[in-house]
Design an enzyme around this catalytic site. Structure first.
Site, PDB file in Angstrom:
ATOM      1  N   HIS A   1      24.906 -11.311  -1.275  1.00 27.29           N
ATOM      2  CA  HIS A   1      25.111  -9.959  -1.803  1.00 27.29           C
ATOM      3  C   HIS A   1      23.837  -9.387  -2.431  1.00 27.29           C
ATOM      4  CE1 HIS A   1      29.275 -10.625  -0.998  1.00 27.29           C
ATOM      5  NE2 HIS A   1      29.414 -11.540  -1.928  1.00 27.29           N
TER       6      HIS A   1
ATOM      7  N   CYS B   1      34.462 -13.163  -0.954  1.00 29.23           N
ATOM      8  CA  CYS B   1      35.712 -12.696  -1.547  1.00 29.23           C
ATOM      9  C   CYS B   1      36.768 -12.427  -0.481  1.00 29.23           C
ATOM     10  CB  CYS B   1      35.471 -11.441  -2.380  1.00 29.23           C
ATOM     11  SG  CYS B   1      34.615 -10.121  -1.491  1.00 29.23           S
TER      12      CYS B   1
END
Length: 453
Positions: free
Chosen positions: A10, A42
């Protein structure tokens, strides 16, 4: 300007893409020890549960896309050492074993986190797996095909999402945690009690307040999870105990928290000039307490990675801090939280009070009017909001983003009572539930009797 980036999930992806766009002449080299980049971890439970059928949708960049921006990406290259004074690094090609040395003008460390793996007896048995990256998700899906009894260790977001996914796929599921309730870092007991009831009603066995002691097996495969309070049959075990920052490369070279999380300033620079860090490898500035804390979240990572790029040449854009805002959907319940729970605030030494309401979120004359439970935690004297939690079958989770802004701006529960929100029967009542929880917290007005002339 020669820029080296270590790690590309990320924070790394955000830093790389923005650096390439802001500084077209920069020579950017990325070192990534995995065979993929930018995986949305996630989404693992969604992938495992079959909600997401094509795993490629969980990637939002690729070496090819970075190459189009002029970035050199060295996949399956593990950085083995960094000298921040000499501005050099050494990396090993995991395919060939070749070792190379590189130099940099600016270093961006986005090495992320790794699951905590306690040294349990029997940890080496087959079918005990982690849940962090793309390869883990594929392993979980493959092993779950033949597993009947699945044990998940760790009742945080990932653990709870996984047990739901497995139960919906017809597995016998046990959730173990050393705490006496699930999601204890995110929610207070009145919320977790309802969620635990939901999981139990779905047939999920909760083994709370139990500490794993060892794993037992036959023929090299795990068969039993032994805790300090009992035994649980397991064909497969997933460890979701938590995460730690992967920052060994900079140990002794930059300032860190005791757990190894790198401390950065408001411009994402470490204590060493020209060395920047972002994402799960970092400590972040936590607005509810005004101190640095370790809160690994994808939202923090992409913001910090973007800020690294903007501040790489000169201080330009300050980090606003975080509230650790997060959300989760468990069966029919939409849940979100921001800032500190009442439990956490008291443990941190804050003198707090809480206002909690349960009401229909919109007028009762509407065809449906689901109940919403909303709790706001605030300092008793200053009235400053430090946290909030919401739960409803209706998706009202975006309201927590509003309270996140309140915390970031240092606003009070009294201001929440009277802030301007629209009214429309499809969505709310004339007094929005956010107003209502603030109104309930208002102190009484002191009324003085008039003095007779």
């Amino acid at each position: 300007m020669k820029v080296a980036v270590i790690g590309c999930t990320h924070a790394g992806t955000a830093a790389i893409v923005n650096t390439a766009k802001l500084y077209p002449d920069a020579e950017i080299t990325v070192y990534e020890r995995n065979d993929n980049i930018s995986f949305l971890s996630c989404g693992i439970a969604l992938y495992v549960g079959g909600v997401v059928e094509d795993a490629q949708g969980l990637f939002y960049s690729s070496p090819q896309q970075l190459a189009e921006l002029g970035v050199t990406t060295k996949m399956l290259h593990e950085v083995t050492s960094v000298d921040t004074d000499a501005k050099t690094l050494t990396a090993r090609n995991l395919n060939t074993g070749e070792v190379l040395t590189d130099t940099f003008d600016k270093l961006i460390v986005t090495t992320g986190s790794w699951p905590i793996i306690p040294k349990f007896e029997g940890i080496e048995l087959n079918n005990i797996v982690l849940s962090k990256n793309f390869n883990h998700s594929n392993t979980i899906i493959e092993k779950a095909k033949t597993a009947r009894n699945i044990v998940v260790v760790g009742a945080g977001y990932i653990g709870v999402e996984l047990v739901e996914a497995f139960q919906m796929n017809g597995k016998q599921v046990t959730l173990i945690d050393a705490e006496d309730r699930i999601l204890s870092k995110y929610l207070d007991p009145e919320f977790t009690a309802r969620t635990e009831q939901t999981l139990t009603e779905q047939g999920i066995q909760l083994a709370l307040n139990e500490k794993v002691v060892r794993f037992e097996g036959e023929n090299g495969n795990v068969t039993t999870v032994v805790t300090d309070r009992g035994e649980h049959t397991a064909d497969m075990v997933i460890l979701c105990i938590g995460f730690r920052p992967q920052t060994e490369l900079l140990a002794g070279q930059v300032d860190m928290l005791p757990n190894g999380a790198i401390i950065v300033d408001k411009y994402m620079q470490t204590s060493k000039k020209d060395v920047y860090a972002a994402g799960d490898s970092c400590a972040i500035y936590y607005n509810p307490t005004g101190q640095h804390a370790y809160i690994p979240l994808a939202t923090n990572a992409v913001r910090m990675g973007t800020l690294v790029a903007r501040n790489l040449v000169q201080p330009t854009t300050e980090y606003m801090g975080t509230q650790g805002t997060s959300g989760i959907k468990i069966y029919e319940d939409n849940i979100a939280a921001t800032g500190m729970t009442e439990t956490a605030a008291r443990l941190a030494g804050l003198d707090v009070e809480a206002s909690t309401i349960e009401d229909n979120y919109r007028p009762e004359f509407m065809p449906t009017h689901e109940k919403v439970t909303l709790k706001v935690v605030y300092e008793k004297t200053s009235r400053r909001i430090v946290g909030a939690q919401i739960m409803s079958h209706a998706d009202l989770t975006q309201s927590i983003n509003t309270i996140s802004v309140f915390i970031q701006a240092g606003m009070t529960v009294d201001q929440l009572a009277f802030v301007d929100f629209f009214f429309q029967p499809h969505y709310n009542k004339p007094w929005n539930y956010l107003n209502s929880v603030g109104l309930q917290a208002l102190p009484p007005v002191a009324v003085k009797e008039p003095v007779n002339a």
